[in-house]
Motif scaffolding. Structure first.
Motif, mmCIF file in Angstrom:
data_model
loop_
_atom_site.group_PDB
_atom_site.id
_atom_site.type_symbol
_atom_site.label_atom_id
_atom_site.label_comp_id
_atom_site.label_asym_id
_atom_site.label_seq_id
_atom_site.Cartn_x
_atom_site.Cartn_y
_atom_site.Cartn_z
ATOM 1 N N GLU A 51 0.832 -1.196 0.000
ATOM 2 C CA GLU A 51 0.000 0.000 0.000
ATOM 3 C C GLU A 51 0.868 1.248 0.000
ATOM 4 O O GLU A 51 1.795 1.379 0.805
ATOM 5 N N ASP A 52 0.564 2.149 -0.895
ATOM 6 C CA ASP A 52 1.165 3.481 -0.916
ATOM 7 C C ASP A 52 2.697 3.489 -0.962
ATOM 8 O O ASP A 52 3.355 4.299 -0.287
ATOM 9 N N PHE A 53 3.241 2.582 -1.763
ATOM 10 C CA PHE A 53 4.666 2.656 -2.132
ATOM 11 C C PHE A 53 4.777 3.623 -3.313
ATOM 12 O O PHE A 53 3.807 3.835 -4.041
ATOM 13 N N GLY A 54 5.946 4.182 -3.535
ATOM 14 C CA GLY A 54 6.170 4.954 -4.751
ATOM 15 C C GLY A 54 5.960 4.022 -5.945
ATOM 16 O O GLY A 54 6.238 2.817 -5.850
ATOM 17 N N SER A 55 5.492 4.574 -7.083
ATOM 18 C CA SER A 55 5.045 3.669 -8.146
ATOM 19 C C SER A 55 6.176 2.799 -8.698
ATOM 20 O O SER A 55 5.952 1.638 -9.049
ATOM 21 N N HIS A 56 7.414 3.329 -8.761
ATOM 22 C CA HIS A 56 8.513 2.504 -9.297
ATOM 23 C C HIS A 56 8.681 1.234 -8.461
ATOM 24 O O HIS A 56 8.837 0.142 -8.988
ATOM 25 N N HIS A 57 8.591 1.377 -7.137
ATOM 26 C CA HIS A 57 8.724 0.194 -6.283
ATOM 27 C C HIS A 57 7.455 -0.656 -6.308
ATOM 28 O O HIS A 57 7.523 -1.887 -6.236
ATOM 29 N N ALA A 58 6.307 0.000 -6.423
ATOM 30 C CA ALA A 58 5.035 -0.741 -6.434
ATOM 31 C C ALA A 58 5.037 -1.758 -7.572
ATOM 32 O O ALA A 58 4.752 -2.947 -7.378
ATOM 33 N N PHE A 59 5.364 -1.306 -8.784
ATOM 34 C CA PHE A 59 5.396 -2.214 -9.941
ATOM 35 C C PHE A 59 6.445 -3.303 -9.747
ATOM 36 O O PHE A 59 6.201 -4.474 -9.970
ATOM 37 N N LYS A 60 7.619 -2.854 -9.330
ATOM 38 C CA LYS A 60 8.749 -3.779 -9.234
ATOM 39 C C LYS A 60 8.458 -4.917 -8.258
ATOM 40 O O LYS A 60 8.650 -6.088 -8.564
ATOM 41 N N PHE A 61 7.955 -4.542 -7.063
ATOM 42 C CA PHE A 61 7.712 -5.578 -6.050
ATOM 43 C C PHE A 61 6.562 -6.499 -6.455
ATOM 44 O O PHE A 61 6.608 -7.691 -6.187
ATOM 45 N N LEU A 62 5.541 -5.934 -7.096
ATOM 46 C CA LEU A 62 4.429 -6.791 -7.508
ATOM 47 C C LEU A 62 4.934 -7.850 -8.490
ATOM 48 O O LEU A 62 4.648 -9.036 -8.348
ATOM 49 N N GLU A 63 5.691 -7.435 -9.475
ATOM 50 C CA GLU A 63 6.203 -8.396 -10.456
ATOM 51 C C GLU A 63 7.153 -9.400 -9.814
ATOM 52 O O GLU A 63 7.125 -10.585 -10.112
ATOM 53 N N LYS A 64 7.968 -8.906 -8.897
ATOM 54 C CA LYS A 64 8.975 -9.768 -8.276
ATOM 55 C C LYS A 64 8.341 -10.828 -7.359
ATOM 56 O O LYS A 64 8.801 -11.955 -7.285
ATOM 57 N N TYR A 65 7.262 -10.420 -6.661
ATOM 58 C CA TYR A 65 6.743 -11.296 -5.605
ATOM 59 C C TYR A 65 5.463 -12.037 -5.956
ATOM 60 O O TYR A 65 5.080 -12.963 -5.247
ATOM 61 N N ARG A 66 4.771 -11.627 -7.015
ATOM 62 C CA ARG A 66 3.404 -12.148 -7.197
ATOM 63 C C ARG A 66 3.361 -13.652 -7.429
ATOM 64 O O ARG A 66 2.344 -14.281 -7.141
ATOM 65 N N HIS A 67 4.425 -14.247 -7.969
ATOM 66 C CA HIS A 67 4.412 -15.698 -8.177
ATOM 67 C C HIS A 67 5.109 -16.445 -7.041
ATOM 68 O O HIS A 67 5.167 -17.668 -7.037
ATOM 69 N N LYS A 68 5.634 -15.684 -6.108
ATOM 70 C CA LYS A 68 6.378 -16.319 -5.020
ATOM 71 C C LYS A 68 5.604 -16.259 -3.698
ATOM 72 O O LYS A 68 5.745 -17.133 -2.849
ATOM 73 N N TYR A 69 4.833 -15.190 -3.530
ATOM 74 C CA TYR A 69 4.112 -14.982 -2.266
ATOM 75 C C TYR A 69 2.637 -14.706 -2.539
ATOM 76 O O TYR A 69 2.240 -14.460 -3.676
ATOM 77 N N CYS A 70 1.864 -14.707 -1.452
ATOM 78 C CA CYS A 70 0.446 -14.365 -1.569
ATOM 79 C C CYS A 70 0.338 -12.839 -1.403
ATOM 80 O O CYS A 70 0.181 -12.337 -0.287
ATOM 81 N N VAL A 71 0.471 -12.120 -2.496
ATOM 82 C CA VAL A 71 0.660 -10.682 -2.401
ATOM 83 C C VAL A 71 -0.158 -9.961 -3.472
ATOM 84 O O VAL A 71 -0.422 -10.505 -4.542
ATOM 85 N N PHE A 72 -0.626 -8.766 -3.144
ATOM 86 C CA PHE A 72 -1.188 -7.894 -4.187
ATOM 87 C C PHE A 72 -0.901 -6.458 -3.826
ATOM 88 O O PHE A 72 -0.550 -6.137 -2.683
ATOM 89 N N ASN A 73 -1.003 -5.587 -4.837
ATOM 90 C CA ASN A 73 -0.820 -4.163 -4.592
ATOM 91 C C ASN A 73 -2.164 -3.475 -4.740
ATOM 92 O O ASN A 73 -2.763 -3.478 -5.810
ATOM 93 N N ASP A 74 -2.627 -2.916 -3.634
ATOM 94 C CA ASP A 74 -3.960 -2.323 -3.593
ATOM 95 C C ASP A 74 -4.093 -1.126 -4.529
ATOM 96 O O ASP A 74 -5.115 -0.951 -5.193
ATOM 97 N N ASP A 75 -3.057 -0.292 -4.596
ATOM 98 C CA ASP A 75 -3.145 0.924 -5.422
ATOM 99 C C ASP A 75 -3.182 0.583 -6.902
ATOM 100 O O ASP A 75 -3.801 1.287 -7.696
ATOM 101 N N LEU A 76 -2.513 -0.514 -7.264
ATOM 102 C CA LEU A 76 -2.508 -0.927 -8.670
ATOM 103 C C LEU A 76 -3.743 -1.779 -8.969
ATOM 104 O O LEU A 76 -4.513 -1.494 -9.885
ATOM 105 N N GLN A 77 -3.926 -2.845 -8.171
ATOM 106 C CA GLN A 77 -4.928 -3.853 -8.537
ATOM 107 C C GLN A 77 -6.303 -3.605 -7.912
ATOM 108 O O GLN A 77 -7.323 -3.771 -8.580
#
Ligand SMILES: NC(=O)C1=CN([C@@H]2O[C@H](COP(=O)(O)OP(=O)(O)OC[C@H]3O[C@@H](n4cnc5c(N)ncnc54)[C@H](OP(=O)(O)O)[C@@H]3O)[C@@H](O)[C@H]2O)C=CC1
Ligand SMILES: CC(=O)C(=O)O
Ligand SMILES: [Mg+2]
Length: 547
Positions: free
Chosen positions: A214-240
């Motif tokens: 939640e409320d990460f700067g957008s560069h990190h928001a995209f990066k972490f979502l792509e990096k973690y979405r297949h590894k952890y149970c994670v989503f980005n609220d501001d994006l998704q």
């Protein structure tokens, strides 16, 4: 009386034992008596610490009145004044110097059955910018909505702030700033810290731990979502989450405008996390309506602080997902000129720039389209690109409007409008509930389409007639149950669930939701039976803090 004796508090309270109804009456009276939003927030916050069930009962019974206090816009004000208002721990602060010890620090949180984490690094708090550690108000507020709007047990919720410094000079020079007083530490060191955080959460709470960014700067928001979405149970609220609520609102808008999403041209003011998250789900939504991916992308136009996102930019960058939407057009930076050139029928504001939809821009939208769609989604209220009053006034009452923060009813030419709140709070509580209960390990993008469809299917004509493309806020709790049900069905169909399919999904959901009744104090609502294991109440050992 028995309870008082068991707890050894007989005599510490006056003789009269009040019912919850009587207590609620008093609480409501008290909260109404505070004249400022911050005063109400502090009172409610105190009540949450003092009597959690009473707080959630009060919140759920008065959700329309109190949502703007525990959530946007007041929570933004609270974050800005966090240094003055901080009283007691409500979540965990992990600072970058804790690297190497993150799991150990997680152990300091008194509740052990954590199922949902909302985490921020405070870099982009609402539209207020970098608030560093003062962003903690956001995970606290979001998680209180997990309970109030979907019935996830508050004991299962953990707010976390990753304090990696702040680049906000005002805060760095503010004696009341309570975070690390240094510039943001980024790069590899920061990313390794976030990696350790993710691993520690799984070590401590298991692979199903749901982590909402939640409320990460957008560069990190995209990066972490792509990096973690297949590894952890994670989503980005501001994006998704935001994407799903906007798709739902646009599907409802089609019922008014008579124009399908795939027949629309959509212009975004803002080309950051929210805009790109929304754009990507809209493309999926349009493909479902029969257009190709390329056609869908062609219908979406983005504007950032440097102007229209075009392929031959001399001003501004083409870094990140916005490059997919860049057009072969001339560079332009005046919004009204862009509107007249692109001729969109949908204008979405996610720019943080309050008032950017000027009367001129709104009039242009009204000249292009019979029923222009105007979504002013930036938060908090002052950052809204326009108010509903302005939108109706400058489109001769023809627009379909939604805002990110709540607005009061408005009157235009004798008609009263109750416009909808296009806010991800319609989505994340239900998504969290469905994902948590089905024990999914990853969250596919379809989950957000499912959530959007569920909201859109449940919007009634009477709400559209009053000017809202969303169900009333008071319906969100029910909507969350429906979203969770649809997600659970999807998880079972796709073999993504970590539990056996219950006989009745709605009963299963209901059984695991938090109860605000005092009588249900020992209900083990946060415990979910693991796959193939019979839940044995005899062996259940209630956490001591719950008794
Ligand atoms: N209603 C809801 O549910 C939600 C609302 N939001 C709101 O949306 C807003 C944006 O969030 P998010 O996308 O995550 O933030 P970002 O910081 O990622 O993006 C902001 C975008 O706005 C652009 N921008 C800034 N100033 C201007 C300007 N003067 N004219 C045109 N564009 C401008 C920025 O341009 P550049 O890239 O050049 O810097 C950037 O592309 C916030 O206010 C947030 O509260 C967000 C999520 C959910
Ligand atoms: C609503 C929300 O998540 C935001 O404004 O960031
Ligand atoms: Mg947010």
């Amino acid at each position: 009386m028995k309870e008082r004796q068991l707890l050894g508090i007989h005599g510490l309270l006056p003789a009269r034992v009040k019912t919850m109804k009587e207590q609620l009456f008093l609480c409501k009276l008290t909260v109404d008596n505070y004249t400022t939003a911050t005063g109400k927030y502090l009172y409610l916050n105190d009540l949450m610490q003092r009597n959690e069930k009473l707080f959630y009962k009060l919140l759920t019974e008065n959700i329309e009145q109190l949502l703007p206090i525990v959530y946007t816009p007041t929570v933004g004000l609270v974050c800005q004044r966090f240094g003055f208002l901080f009283r007691r721990p409500e979540g965990i602060f992990l600072n970058i110097y804790d690297k190497g010890n993150v799991q150990q620090i997680l152990k300091n949180w008194p509740e052990k059955g954590v199922k949902v984490i909302v985490v921020t690094d405070g870099e982009r708090i609402l539209g207020l910018g970098d608030l560093g550690a003062h962003g903690m108000g956001i995970p606290v507020g979001k998680l209180s909505l997990y309970t109030a709007l979907s019935g996830i047990n508050p004991k299962a919720c953990l707010p976390i702030t990753l304090d990696c410094g702040t680049n906000n000079e005002t805060l760095l020079n503010d004696p009341q700033y309570v975070g690390l007083r240094e510039k943001r530490i980024g790069g590899e060191r920061y990313e390794a810290f976030v990696d350790e955080f993710m691993e520690a959460c799984v070590e401590e709470y298991g692979p199903n731990i749901l982590i909402q960014f939640e409320d990460f700067g957008s560069h990190h928001a995209f990066k972490f979502l792509e990096k973690y979405r297949h590894k952890y149970c994670v989503f980005n609220d501001d994006l998704q989450g935001t994407a799903a609520v906007v798709l739902a609102g646009l599907m409802s808008s089609s019922r008014i405008t008579g124009k399908k999403l795939s027949e629309s041209k959509i212009l975004f003011l803002g080309a950051g996390g929210a805009a790109n998250g929304i754009a990507s789900l809209l493309v999926m939504g349009m493909i479902r309506q029969g257009v190709s991916k390329e056609e869908a992308i062609g219908k979406i136009f983005l504007i950032d602080a440097d102007g229209l996102v075009v392929n031959t930019r001399t001003k501004g960058d083409l870094i990140g997902p916005k490059k997919y939407y860049a057009k072969d057009l001339n560079e332009m930076d005046d919004l009204n000129a862009i509107v007249n050139n692109v001729k969109p029928n949908i204008l979405i504001g996610v720019s943080t720039k309050g008032g950017a939809f000027t009367p001129k821009v709104l009039k242009s939208m009204a000249a292009i389209s019979k029923r222009p769609v105007i979504f002013a989604l930036s938060n908090p209220t002052n950052n809204a690109e326009c108010t509903p009053q302005e939108a109706y006034q400058h489109t001769e009452g023809r627009c379909v409007y939604a805002s990110g923060s709540p607005f009061k009813e408005v009157e235009y030419q004798g008609k009263t409008y109750k416009t909808g709140q296009g806010n991800n709070c319609y989505i994340f509580p239900g998504v969290g509930l469905g994902v948590m209960l089905s024990q999914m390990l990853h969250i596919p993008e379809e989950v957000f389409l499912i959530a959007a469809d569920t909201i859109a299917e449940n919007i009634k004509q009477e709400h559209l007639d009053k000017g809202s493309v969303y169900p009333p806020i008071t319906d969100i709790y029910n909507m969350s149950g429906l979203i969770a049900e649809a997600i659970m069905k999807y998880a079972f169909e796709k073999n993504l669930a970590g539990i056996n399919r219950p006989e009745s999904i709605p009963d299963f959901i209901e059984k695991h939701q938090y109860s605000t009744s005092y009588e249900d104090a020992l209900r083990p609502t946060w415990e979910i039976p693991p796959l193939d294991t019979k839940y044995d109440m005899e062996k259940w050992d209630p956490p001591k803090s719950f008794c």
